[in-house]
Scaffold this active site. Sequence first.
Site, mmCIF file in Angstrom:
data_model
loop_
_atom_site.group_PDB
_atom_site.id
_atom_site.type_symbol
_atom_site.label_atom_id
_atom_site.label_comp_id
_atom_site.label_asym_id
_atom_site.label_seq_id
_atom_site.Cartn_x
_atom_site.Cartn_y
_atom_site.Cartn_z
ATOM 1 N N THR A 156 0.877 -1.174 0.000
ATOM 2 C CA THR A 156 0.000 0.000 0.000
ATOM 3 C C THR A 156 0.911 1.219 0.000
ATOM 4 O OG1 THR A 156 -1.806 -1.116 1.147
ATOM 5 C CG2 THR A 156 -1.756 1.278 1.267
ATOM 6 N N LYS B 163 -7.413 1.566 -3.092
ATOM 7 C CA LYS B 163 -7.069 1.158 -1.725
ATOM 8 C C LYS B 163 -7.268 2.315 -0.755
ATOM 9 C CE LYS B 163 -5.488 -1.307 1.698
ATOM 10 N NZ LYS B 163 -4.182 -1.982 1.748
ATOM 11 N N LYS C 289 0.114 5.420 8.390
ATOM 12 C CA LYS C 289 0.859 5.575 7.143
ATOM 13 C C LYS C 289 -0.099 5.669 5.967
ATOM 14 C CE LYS C 289 2.107 2.218 4.772
ATOM 15 N NZ LYS C 289 1.636 1.494 3.549
#
Length: 287
Positions: A98, A173, A241
């Site tokens: 990701t 995502k 993150k």
Amino acid sequence: MGFKVAFLGLGVMGYPMARHLAKAGHEVTVYNRTAAKAEQWVADHGGKMAHTPQEAAQDQDFVFCCVGNDDDLREVCTGAQGAFHGLKKGAIFVDNTTASAKIARELNAKALELGAHFIDAPVSGGQAGAENGQLTVMCGGNEEAFNKARDVIACFAKAVTLMGESGCGQLTKMMNQICIGGLLQALSESLKFGMNAGLDVEKALGVISKGAAQSWQMENRGHTMVADKFDFGFAVDWMRKDFSLVLEEGRRNGSQLPVTALVDQFYAEVQAMGGGRWDTSSLIKRL
């Protein structure tokens, strides 16, 4: 007939993902920054171990990667001993990290210069999804390359979808993470409300999960949140993150993300409580 496949990064996601590739009959070479993890994987599942990403990528049909963030990804791809130095023409690099849409586009351009292909393919489903081969994979990149890679990716997935050009997998995502953060905060508030009201919260979950409030988070994390258990793999540190990527992209494309920004602050509080490695459902600990 199996392909020659490399897997770079054997964390809680990558280790079982690589196992599913080997189990499907592909010839797997693994690389991990901590070599002992790669040695253990080979002892468990066969295949070969490489000492650098470049070595792992040499002569492979597909190279998979699942590392931490943009900087890790850039290093493992184009660093001094990066995988891109070993890619053969026609190879397909599938990145399950990701990361940002920006680095996906950057690495796609570099791969094309080498006569190879790059697919950004972040996953959803957590550690359990990786262990059970039931991940959802959202992809961005060239359609022809995707069509070649789809069945190989499917070794560890229940759904593999091309969302568009390079970067579109990462953007999808980000949508996923926005939804998860908001759902978990609402679930945390609901559970604490029920506790404060003196309800049998376990029983209440059984009722509301049968109605319009139902969600994956409610079904899979509601009971463990009540039980004060937060050891399910996807850590608060990683969600923060991911949220930093979401908020940066939101600023760039003009999206208003007030709930995401607020939940990000709440996760910062969880980190300050010492919960950086707790799973994302630990939002309830604040309450």
